[in-house]
Design an enzyme around this catalytic site. Sequence first.
Site, short mmCIF file in Angstrom:
data_model
loop_
_atom_site.label_atom_id
_atom_site.label_comp_id
_atom_site.label_asym_id
_atom_site.label_seq_id
_atom_site.Cartn_x
_atom_site.Cartn_y
_atom_site.Cartn_z
N GLU A 170 -28.00 -20.02 47.84
CA GLU A 170 -29.08 -19.56 46.96
C GLU A 170 -29.96 -18.52 47.63
O GLU A 170 -30.39 -17.56 47.00
CB GLU A 170 -29.95 -20.75 46.54
N HIS B 224 -31.61 -24.32 38.67
CA HIS B 224 -30.53 -24.00 39.64
C HIS B 224 -29.80 -22.73 39.23
O HIS B 224 -28.63 -22.54 39.58
CB HIS B 224 -29.47 -25.13 39.72
N ARG C 9 -34.22 -38.77 40.62
CA ARG C 9 -34.54 -38.52 39.21
C ARG C 9 -33.52 -39.22 38.31
O ARG C 9 -32.32 -39.18 38.58
CB ARG C 9 -34.51 -37.02 38.91
N ASN D 68 -39.53 -19.69 49.85
CA ASN D 68 -39.49 -20.73 48.82
C ASN D 68 -40.63 -21.68 49.12
O ASN D 68 -40.53 -22.52 50.02
CB ASN D 68 -38.12 -21.43 48.89
N ARG E 293 -38.57 -17.37 45.60
CA ARG E 293 -37.96 -18.26 44.62
C ARG E 293 -39.08 -18.81 43.73
O ARG E 293 -40.03 -19.42 44.21
CB ARG E 293 -37.27 -19.42 45.32
#
Length: 400
Positions: free
Chosen positions: A384, A178, A239, A12, A90
Amino acid sequence: MAKDQSHVLIINCGSSSLKFSLFAGEGRTAVVSGLAENLGHSESRLILKENDAKVTIALDGGNHDAALRRLMDSLKERDLLDAIGAVGHRIVHGGERFVKATRLDAAVLDEIEALSYLAPLHNPANVLGVRIAMEVLGWVPHVAVFDTSFHMTIPQAAHAYAIPQTYRDAGIRRYGFHGTSHGFVAKEAVELLGLDAKDHGLVIAHLGNGSSATAVLNGESVDTSMGLTPLEGLVMGTRSGDIDPGALFHIAREDGLTIDELDTLLNRKSGLLGLSGLSNDCRTLESAAAEGHGGAVLALYAMVHRLARYIGGLATSLPRLDAIVFTGGIGENSASVRRKTIARLEVFGITLDEETNAQMYGGRCGVISASGSRTAAAVIATNEEWAIANEARPYIGNAS
Ligand code: AMP
């Protein structure tokens, strides 16, 4: 020594970091994992975790290329390099083009790069990681797994923004993110709750530094809170999530902010951090709130309010709601956020089992609603990396 090539390496790659995990066979726990950070800066370093041990290797200003090459050396020293049979990458944005995991080659890589306009911070870094890894590990298949793919089943009415066609034709729509986590948790929920795989409805709340909620019908995403970018929706660490676009016009006009400054304001200075004026970290805020810090109290309640509102809204995309599932760093560990959220969802008839709820942290999974609750609630630890490994594993042994 001849190896069975049953291992899958997951990569990733971010702009100045690179996370990795190596899975053996179908094992759910990585045999080696870690990250390279501060890449391209003087304190760049590689951190390897193996069982309970942690090794830090200085990269002396090394970049992504240096980090991956050093990682390969470290795996070789451990006799693990030749065991790698596939690499899963990813990739944040697959646009409308990538509806599932895809074997990487030069043409696919070019297509992913061409989608960079949709994720300017993420896709170029992801592509950089793929290019280097394909060079360093050229003899095994590389597979792209997209954060957006799981949401490609969302119907147009839910993913279309109410803007003129010319923008919609240019790919401006809700994509959602996600996806690997939501897809993994959705499958685990069917097992945990004993649901009918072909007839169930879930709302999954992935709550971490980035947060999103998704409505899942019979294993497919039908609506989600994130949009064109991972900025829309819930209150996150830094965020803002949803905000009236009119507020941005106002701030830009009044304070003369540029587009880039607005981007920084909403992506890096808002959310829990902006609301609390203290931290983006939920744990820090829970401690501060317990000591009466007003900003922390507001941040936590505003996060829960938005989440409850989204869960309620997402449920309207489902013909039935069997369960609400919490995952991600906050969802898996904060009994308090779960309790506050469920308290707001009385309309669904969820009765919380306080004792079980308090016991769910540190990777434990279980049902947190009391028996007889009209709608169930559960905690499922996401994985994940392992979900990406599952997508890449079928390619082991496939010559290009
Ligand atoms: P993630 O991005 O999924 O790693 O999640 C990070 C978030 O999880 C941070 O806001 C952490 O404060 C939060 N978190 C982790 N452990 C706990 C905990 N025990 N209680 C509350 N929040 C936690």
